[in-house]
Design a protein around this motif. Structure first.
Motif: not given
Length: 601
Positions: A46, A57, A70, A73-74, A113
């Motif tokens: 990313h 994120c 998170i 955000s995804c 991540g």
């Protein structure tokens, strides 16, 4: 005055140095994601390829253990979990990780991540799924909780009740407590809720349901207890079995009030006296029930935390349980003080080392249990003096798809399927209890058997059958001769077996093995799944009384400690009557909650 000026100047220099050092750390950290080892992780991709920074994120500096922020955000970029599943279908993917039978709604269950991503499905399956920025599987292994005996919490929270385990029993208990106005924190060590409940494929045993009445079935609790004792070989906790039968109708009503709908399984499953098992035509009952119960849990307002492992029960100087020590994925070690703790941690069926200590002959045998079934509740409770009984009582499930750890529902057999060996012959009453069938299959050549069924069976479990076809377990043939060729069985013997069984079905009598119900004639298109025995569940565990208090070694309640679900031993006896466990999640989950509510008054 000069000294003050010097101090101010020194402060400015120190602050500048700190900022400069922080800036250098951030640059070094960023560089590691661009060119270093972390560039192979999702966060590195990313940052390096997509030109985003950490805040894209991470909306805040703090990351919760459940990582829900998170996920938001995804999904703001990639779409919802459901929409991704639909895209996989449109692309023609035969297997979609975004459209499975688990209650996964969190992207971070698989997509990590700052470490290797992995395919959560492959804890049970062997899918060849390419996983970007990661690998096929990261196993969940049992852990010795003794290493946390002297761990100190970084901080302490307070609540009314802590529930350890987010399977069926834990979720039910949380909903009931929240209804009563209690503050609940539910802790689940795995990244998803549901536990082994998600894997249940059979049904729910209910005595005196409206569905029995409509079908003219005059069932009663005494007969239910008798049937459960027969299958459990008389070793059941009779008080708990009676409570289960007496409260099964209310448990079904509780589920219906949430929006659930089940149907009566025709036939006496497991050879019991009356048809009483309820099922869903939509597929496996476990996933269906979790789909109904989990939203109710969220709506209840309970504080639900996944990736949150309880590593110790806390006690006051008098030995009363007063809370838990938690190891969160990001929060580390912290404490929660509570008026009551309910253990709903499930079985120990995925702890091969523990089982082999009691049953060396089962060392290395597969298990069909969910990956987190390690017996944590037994470890936690034994350290505060709890009585742990009969860990040697392990249920061998006869129907795992060969080469996998996937359980094939007993409903295929109960609705008419038969078992044949490599000689093409039947060798057992196909409707016998599971703990009899498993050892009989192990005696056969190759330690496996073929589960044979036809379209008469499929019509009764269509969605389940279609799922097995999709997973590649099922062989299909137009007749017995073709099936024998496909399976490599002696053609003459197999054809004779199928023809003979068809005659038995016509006459509704099985002179060979005394099967009570012959619900298919094996004519027409045939289907076959090679099956092997595996550990399907465990029957030992904590000793609990009728109010779900956990008892110590002297048979006295451990103050403020309750239990529900598979972590409680003895109520199944030596073998589990299929359908009792699902009912028990609701009956005993509610019972534990009611006891906690009453004692907090």
């Amino acid at each position: 005055m000069k000294n003050k000026i010097k101090l101010v100047a020194l402060s400015i220099l120190l602050a500048f140095g700190s900022v400069q050092a922080q800036s250098m750390d951030e640059n070094a950290n960023k560089q590691e994601y661009v060119q270093g080892q972390k560039s192979t992780y999702l966060a590195g991709y990313h940052q390096n390829k997509m030109g985003v920074n950490c805040s894209t994120c991470h909306p805040t500096d703090k990351v919760t253990d459940s990582e829900r922020e998170i996920d938001v955000s995804c999904q703001s970029c990639h779409g919802s979990y459901r929409s991704l599943g639909e895209k996989d279908t449109q692309r023609g993917k035969p297997i979609s990780a975004h459209k499975g039978h688990l209650s996964i709604s969190s992207c971070t269950t698989c997509h990590q991540g700052h470490q290797e991503s992995f395919v959560y499905c492959n804890n049970c399956h062997i899918f060849d799924m390419p996983m970007k920025f990661g690998r096929q599987k990261i196993p969940y292994l049992p852990e010795d909780l003794g290493q946390y005996d002297n761990a100190a919490p970084a901080f302490t929270e307070k609540t009314d009740v802590v529930i350890v385990g987010g399977g069926g029993a834990g979720m039910v208990a949380a909903i009931e407590l929240q209804k009563a106005g209690k503050n609940v924190i539910l802790l689940e060590k795995m990244p998803i809720l549901g536990g082994s409940s998600l894997l249940a494929t059979g049904g729910m045993n209910v005595v005196g349901s409206d569905l029995q009445e409509k079908n003219g079935v005059a069932d009663n609790v005494d007969t239910f207890v008798k049937d459960s004792l027969h299958i459990g070989k008389g070793a059941n906790d009779k008080d708990l079995i009676r409570i289960l039968g007496e409260n099964s109708k209310d448990a079904y009503q509780w589920f219906k009030d949430l929006g659930g709908h089940l149907e009566l399984q025709k036939g006496r499953t497991g050879g019991t006296t009356y048809p009483r098992q309820l099922f869903t035509p939509t597929g496996g009952i476990g996933r269906y029930m979790v789909d109904i119960i989990e939203p109710a849990l969220v709506q209840s307002g309970a504080d639900v935390r996944v990736n949150s492992k309880v590593v110790k029960l806390l006690q006051d100087p008098n030995g009363n349980v007063k809370g838990v020590l938690v190891k969160g994925k990001h929060n580390g070690i912290y404490a929660i003080e509570a008026n009551a703790v309910i253990l709903a941690t499930g079985s120990y069926a995925n702890n091969g080392e523990l089982i082999a200590q009691k049953l060396p002959q089962f060392k290395g045998i597969i298990t069909t249990a969910q990956p987190g079934s390690h017996g944590d509740g037994l470890q936690l409770a034994s350290k505060v003096g709890a009585q742990v009984n009969h860990l040697e009582r392990v249920q061998i499930h006869p129907n795992a798809a060969a080469g996998t750890t996937i359980m094939i529902t007993q409903a295929i057999r109960n609705n008419g399927g038969i078992l044949v060996n490599r000689s093409g012959k039947r060798f057992v009453d196909d409707q016998a209890p599971r703990n009899k069938l498993g050892p009989e299959i192990l005696k056969q050549e190759g330690g496996s058997a073929f589960l044979i069924y036809n379209d008469q069976v499929v019509q009764k479990r269509k969605k389940v059958h279609e799922g097995y076809v999709k997973l590649g377990f099922v062989n299909t043939a137009s007749d017995a001769k073709e099936m024998a060729q496909k399976l490599g069985l002696p053609e003459k013997d197999f054809v004779q077996t199928i023809e003979t069984y068809g005659k038995y079905a016509d006459e509704q009598k099985d002179p060979d093995f005394g099967r009570k119900e012959l619900m298919s004639d094996m004519r027409g298109t045939l289907y076959a799944i090679e099956v092997i025995p595996g550990i399907g569940g465990t029957l030992g565990g904590l000793k609990a009384d009728a109010d779900m208090h956990v008892l110590d070694k002297n048979g006295k309640p451990i103050n403020n400690l309750l239990a529900a679900g598979e972590v409680v031993g003895e109520w199944h006896g030596m073998d589990r009557y299929g359908g009792n466990a699902v009912t028990g999640n609701i009956v005993f989950g509610k019972k534990a909650a009611q006891t906690a509510i009453q004692e907090m008054r």
